[in-house]
Design a protein around this motif. Structure first.
Motif, PDB file in Angstrom:
ATOM      1  N   GLY A  11       0.787  -1.229   0.000  1.00 14.03           N
ATOM      2  CA  GLY A  11       0.000   0.000   0.000  1.00 14.03           C
ATOM      3  C   GLY A  11       0.817   1.275   0.000  1.00 14.03           C
ATOM      4  O   GLY A  11       0.294   2.346   0.299  1.00 14.03           O
ATOM      5  N   VAL A  12       2.091   1.183  -0.344  1.00 16.42           N
ATOM      6  CA  VAL A  12       2.950   2.364  -0.370  1.00 16.42           C
ATOM      7  C   VAL A  12       2.689   3.173  -1.644  1.00 16.42           C
ATOM      8  O   VAL A  12       2.606   4.394  -1.597  1.00 16.42           O
TER       9      VAL A  12
ATOM     10  N   PRO B  31       1.581   8.570   2.037  1.00 15.29           N
ATOM     11  CA  PRO B  31       2.676   9.532   2.218  1.00 15.29           C
ATOM     12  C   PRO B  31       3.403   9.393   3.555  1.00 15.29           C
ATOM     13  O   PRO B  31       4.501   9.916   3.718  1.00 15.29           O
ATOM     14  N   SER B  32       2.840   8.657   4.495  1.00 14.32           N
ATOM     15  CA  SER B  32       3.501   8.506   5.795  1.00 14.32           C
ATOM     16  C   SER B  32       4.796   7.707   5.674  1.00 14.32           C
ATOM     17  O   SER B  32       5.717   7.894   6.477  1.00 14.32           O
ATOM     18  N   VAL B  33       4.894   6.835   4.673  1.00 15.34           N
ATOM     19  CA  VAL B  33       6.117   6.046   4.487  1.00 15.34           C
ATOM     20  C   VAL B  33       7.278   6.980   4.128  1.00 15.34           C
ATOM     21  O   VAL B  33       8.355   6.899   4.715  1.00 15.34           O
TER      22      VAL B  33
ATOM     23  N   ALA C 215       7.423  10.187   4.681  1.00 17.11           N
ATOM     24  CA  ALA C 215       7.656  11.070   5.829  1.00 17.11           C
ATOM     25  C   ALA C 215       8.530  10.375   6.874  1.00 17.11           C
ATOM     26  O   ALA C 215       9.448  10.991   7.436  1.00 17.11           O
ATOM     27  N   ASP C 216       8.264   9.085   7.122  1.00 18.52           N
ATOM     28  CA  ASP C 216       9.059   8.319   8.081  1.00 18.52           C
ATOM     29  C   ASP C 216      10.510   8.197   7.608  1.00 18.52           C
ATOM     30  O   ASP C 216      11.441   8.375   8.397  1.00 18.52           O
ATOM     31  N   ILE C 217      10.701   7.923   6.331  1.00 17.79           N
ATOM     32  CA  ILE C 217      12.053   7.788   5.778  1.00 17.79           C
ATOM     33  C   ILE C 217      12.801   9.110   5.888  1.00 17.79           C
ATOM     34  O   ILE C 217      13.957   9.155   6.308  1.00 17.79           O
ATOM     35  N   ARG C 218      12.135  10.198   5.523  1.00 16.19           N
ATOM     36  CA  ARG C 218      12.775  11.517   5.615  1.00 16.19           C
ATOM     37  C   ARG C 218      13.124  11.860   7.064  1.00 16.19           C
ATOM     38  O   ARG C 218      14.173  12.432   7.347  1.00 16.19           O
TER      39      ARG C 218
END
Length: 134
Positions: free
Chosen positions: A15-16, A38-40, A42-45
Motif C-alpha cells: 500500500g505504499v 505519504p507517511s512512508v 515522511a518516516d524515511i525523511r
C-alpha cells in the motif's frame, strides 16, 4: 532480472504506491506509481534527518539510504543550502565511512550487510564512470 517489477509489486502490495495504468495517444500504455501512503516517505525523511543531525550511528536501512544519497551525489535532493548543506554532506560521508565505503572500516565491519554493500558499490562505480570521480 525482474527486480524492478518485484519491488513495485511489493510496494503496491504494502500500500505504499498504487499502480495506475493510462493510455497516451490512444495506443501507448503507461504505468505510473503515485504514492498511496505519504507517511512512508515522511518516516524515511525523518529517519534520514535524525541520522544527519544526531551524530549517532543510524540503523542499517537508514545507513544504506544515507550512503546511497552520498554515493549517488543526491545531496541537492535534501533541499539544504549553505552551512546546513555542508554539515549534511560531511555527515553523509561519515555514515558512508561507517558502511565501509571510505575511511578505515572494511565491508566486513560495515553497518550495512554485504549484499547491500555490493549493490551500493556497483551503483557508485557506475556514477563515477558516468560523471567522473568526486
Amino acid at each position: 532480472h525482474g527486480l524492478r517489477d518485484r519491488i513495485l509489486t511489493d510496494l503496491c502490495g504494502r500500500g505504499v504506491v498504487r499502480d495506475v495504468e493510462e493510455t497516451e495517444l490512444d495506443f501507448i500504455h503507461v504505468h505510473r506509481y503515485p504514492v498511496a501512503d505519504p507517511s512512508v516517505e515522511a518516516d524515511i525523511r525523518q529517519r534520514l534527518a535524525e541520522a544527519l543531525t544526531s551524530g549517532q550511528l543510524p540503523d542499517e536501512r537508514t545507513a544504506a539510504l544515507a550512503t546511497l544519497v552520498a554515493v549517488l551525489r543526491m545531496e541537492p535532493a535534501l533541499g539544504l543550502t549553505g552551512p546546513a548543506a555542508e554539515d549534511a554532506g560531511r555527515r553523509l560521508e561519515e555514515i558512508a565511512a561507517g558502511a565501509g565505503f571510505s575511511g578505515s572500516v572494511s565491508l566486513d565491519d560495515s553497518v550495512v550487510r554485504p549484499s547491500i554493500s555490493l549493490v551500493i558499490a556497483a551503483l557508485g562505480q557506475a556514477v563515477d564512470a558516468a560523471l567522473g570521480k568526486r
